[in-house]
Design a protein around this motif. Structure first.
Motif, short mmCIF file in Angstrom:
data_model
loop_
_atom_site.label_atom_id
_atom_site.label_comp_id
_atom_site.label_asym_id
_atom_site.label_seq_id
_atom_site.Cartn_x
_atom_site.Cartn_y
_atom_site.Cartn_z
N CYS A 64 0.81 -1.22 0.00
CA CYS A 64 0.00 0.00 0.00
C CYS A 64 0.84 1.27 0.00
O CYS A 64 0.36 2.32 -0.38
CB CYS A 64 -0.92 0.00 1.22
SG CYS A 64 -0.01 0.10 2.80
N GLY A 65 2.07 1.20 0.46
CA GLY A 65 2.92 2.38 0.55
C GLY A 65 2.59 3.29 1.71
O GLY A 65 3.16 4.37 1.84
N LEU A 66 1.68 2.85 2.58
CA LEU A 66 1.23 3.66 3.71
C LEU A 66 1.40 2.97 5.06
O LEU A 66 0.82 3.39 6.06
CB LEU A 66 -0.25 4.03 3.53
CG LEU A 66 -0.59 4.80 2.25
CD1 LEU A 66 -2.10 4.87 2.06
CD2 LEU A 66 0.02 6.18 2.31
N ALA A 67 2.13 1.85 5.08
CA ALA A 67 2.37 1.09 6.31
C ALA A 67 1.08 0.49 6.87
O ALA A 67 0.98 0.25 8.07
CB ALA A 67 3.08 1.93 7.36
N GLN A 68 0.10 0.23 6.01
CA GLN A 68 -1.18 -0.28 6.47
C GLN A 68 -1.39 -1.78 6.24
O GLN A 68 -2.21 -2.39 6.90
CB GLN A 68 -2.32 0.47 5.78
CG GLN A 68 -2.32 1.95 6.06
CD GLN A 68 -2.55 2.26 7.52
OE1 GLN A 68 -3.53 1.81 8.11
NE2 GLN A 68 -1.65 3.00 8.11
N CYS A 69 -0.66 -2.38 5.29
CA CYS A 69 -0.95 -3.77 4.93
C CYS A 69 0.06 -4.78 5.46
O CYS A 69 -0.26 -5.95 5.64
CB CYS A 69 -1.07 -3.92 3.41
SG CYS A 69 0.49 -3.77 2.52
N GLY A 70 1.30 -4.38 5.70
CA GLY A 70 2.31 -5.27 6.26
C GLY A 70 3.16 -6.01 5.25
O GLY A 70 4.10 -6.71 5.63
N SER A 71 2.90 -5.88 3.97
CA SER A 71 3.65 -6.61 2.95
C SER A 71 5.13 -6.27 2.95
O SER A 71 5.96 -7.07 2.54
CB SER A 71 3.08 -6.36 1.56
OG SER A 71 1.79 -6.89 1.47
N CYS A 72 5.47 -5.09 3.40
CA CYS A 72 6.85 -4.61 3.36
C CYS A 72 7.62 -4.86 4.65
O CYS A 72 8.75 -4.42 4.80
CB CYS A 72 6.86 -3.12 3.06
SG CYS A 72 6.13 -2.14 4.40
N SER A 73 7.04 -5.58 5.59
CA SER A 73 7.63 -5.72 6.92
C SER A 73 9.01 -6.35 6.91
O SER A 73 9.28 -7.30 6.19
CB SER A 73 6.72 -6.56 7.81
OG SER A 73 5.52 -5.87 8.06
N VAL A 74 9.87 -5.78 7.75
CA VAL A 74 11.20 -6.31 8.05
C VAL A 74 11.37 -6.21 9.56
O VAL A 74 10.56 -5.58 10.24
CB VAL A 74 12.32 -5.52 7.33
CG1 VAL A 74 12.18 -5.63 5.82
CG2 VAL A 74 12.35 -4.06 7.76
N LEU A 75 12.43 -6.79 10.06
CA LEU A 75 12.78 -6.61 11.47
C LEU A 75 13.94 -5.63 11.52
O LEU A 75 14.92 -5.78 10.80
CB LEU A 75 13.18 -7.94 12.11
CG LEU A 75 12.13 -9.04 12.13
CD1 LEU A 75 12.69 -10.30 12.75
CD2 LEU A 75 10.88 -8.60 12.87
N VAL A 76 13.80 -4.63 12.36
CA VAL A 76 14.89 -3.69 12.62
C VAL A 76 15.19 -3.81 14.10
O VAL A 76 14.32 -3.55 14.94
CB VAL A 76 14.52 -2.25 12.23
CG1 VAL A 76 15.65 -1.29 12.61
CG2 VAL A 76 14.21 -2.15 10.75
N ASP A 77 16.40 -4.26 14.40
CA ASP A 77 16.77 -4.55 15.79
C ASP A 77 15.72 -5.43 16.45
O ASP A 77 15.25 -5.16 17.56
CB ASP A 77 17.00 -3.27 16.59
CG ASP A 77 18.23 -2.51 16.15
OD1 ASP A 77 19.12 -3.12 15.52
OD2 ASP A 77 18.32 -1.31 16.44
N ASP A 78 15.30 -6.47 15.73
CA ASP A 78 14.40 -7.52 16.22
C ASP A 78 12.94 -7.08 16.38
O ASP A 78 12.14 -7.81 16.95
CB ASP A 78 14.90 -8.10 17.56
CG ASP A 78 16.35 -8.52 17.51
OD1 ASP A 78 16.79 -9.00 16.44
OD2 ASP A 78 17.06 -8.37 18.52
N ARG A 79 12.58 -5.91 15.87
CA ARG A 79 11.20 -5.43 15.95
C ARG A 79 10.66 -5.19 14.55
O ARG A 79 11.35 -4.63 13.69
CB ARG A 79 11.14 -4.11 16.74
CG ARG A 79 11.75 -4.15 18.13
CD ARG A 79 11.06 -5.06 19.07
NE ARG A 79 9.74 -4.53 19.38
CZ ARG A 79 8.90 -5.13 20.20
NH1 ARG A 79 9.20 -6.26 20.75
NH2 ARG A 79 7.74 -4.60 20.43
N GLU A 80 9.41 -5.58 14.36
CA GLU A 80 8.80 -5.40 13.04
C GLU A 80 8.74 -3.91 12.70
O GLU A 80 8.37 -3.08 13.53
CB GLU A 80 7.38 -5.97 13.01
CG GLU A 80 6.77 -5.85 11.63
CD GLU A 80 5.27 -5.71 11.63
OE1 GLU A 80 4.70 -5.80 10.53
OE2 GLU A 80 4.67 -5.48 12.69
N THR A 81 9.11 -3.62 11.46
CA THR A 81 9.12 -2.25 10.95
C THR A 81 8.59 -2.27 9.53
O THR A 81 8.90 -3.18 8.77
CB THR A 81 10.56 -1.69 10.96
OG1 THR A 81 11.05 -1.74 12.31
CG2 THR A 81 10.62 -0.27 10.45
#
Length: 164
Positions: free
Chosen positions: A42-59
């Motif tokens: 979505c490009g708006l941080a609403q769907c989660g498809s782009c999720s990665v872990l940054v310092d062990d936390r979802e981002t």
């Protein structure tokens, strides 16, 4: 945009890049590093498809500028099994994270578009809470949209992964 030289650590490997610090992390991962796990949704941080872990936390990588991850560890779908092995101090890195294996066994992925985010958030959840309740799993995954509606299979797979 002024390009700057910077270093990013992804899946345990350092990369030196000449890119504007405001460039979304997702674009760096896909375009500069050739990683295919995180996806543009979505490009708006609403769907989660782009999720990665940054310092062990979802981002959400679609809205996270590269400058925000300087000096931090980024883990993508491609590195989540090795991340899991390090966090659990396993003697060897498994081929897949337990969540990935359970999702495949449950035949949960259909189109697969949401699976990156589902895996990354579930991995974070199980790292923080190895024995979550059904409600805790549902709450953790509530910000992840599955276009195919395989939520019951996804839920069962995460519950199975928690037992392994």
């Amino acid at each position: 945009m002024a390009q700057q030289r910077g270093t990013i650590t992804v899946n345990g490997q350092s990369h030196v890049l000449d890119v504007d610090g405001q460039t979304p992390l997702l674009y760096i991962l896909q375009d500069q590093l050739g990683l295919k796990g995180p996806r543009f949704g979505c490009g708006l941080a609403q769907c989660g498809s782009c999720s990665v872990l940054v310092d062990d936390r979802e981002t959400r990588a679609c809205v996270t500028p590269l400058a925000a991850v300087a000096g931090r560890a980024v883990t993508t779908l491609e590195g989540v099994a090795a991340w899991h092995a390090r966090r659990r101090r396993l003697a060897r890195t498994p081929d897949m994270h337990p969540v990935q294996q359970a999702l495949l066994e449950a035949e949960a992925p259909q189109c697969g578009y949401c699976m990156n985010g589902i895996v990354m958030k579930s991995a974070e959840l199980l790292d923080q809470n190895p024995h979550p309740t059904e409600q805790e799993i549902r709450a953790a995954l509530s910000g992840h949209l599955c276009r195919c509606g395989t939520y019951p299979s996804i839920l069962k797979a995460v519950q199975k992964a928690a037992k392994t």
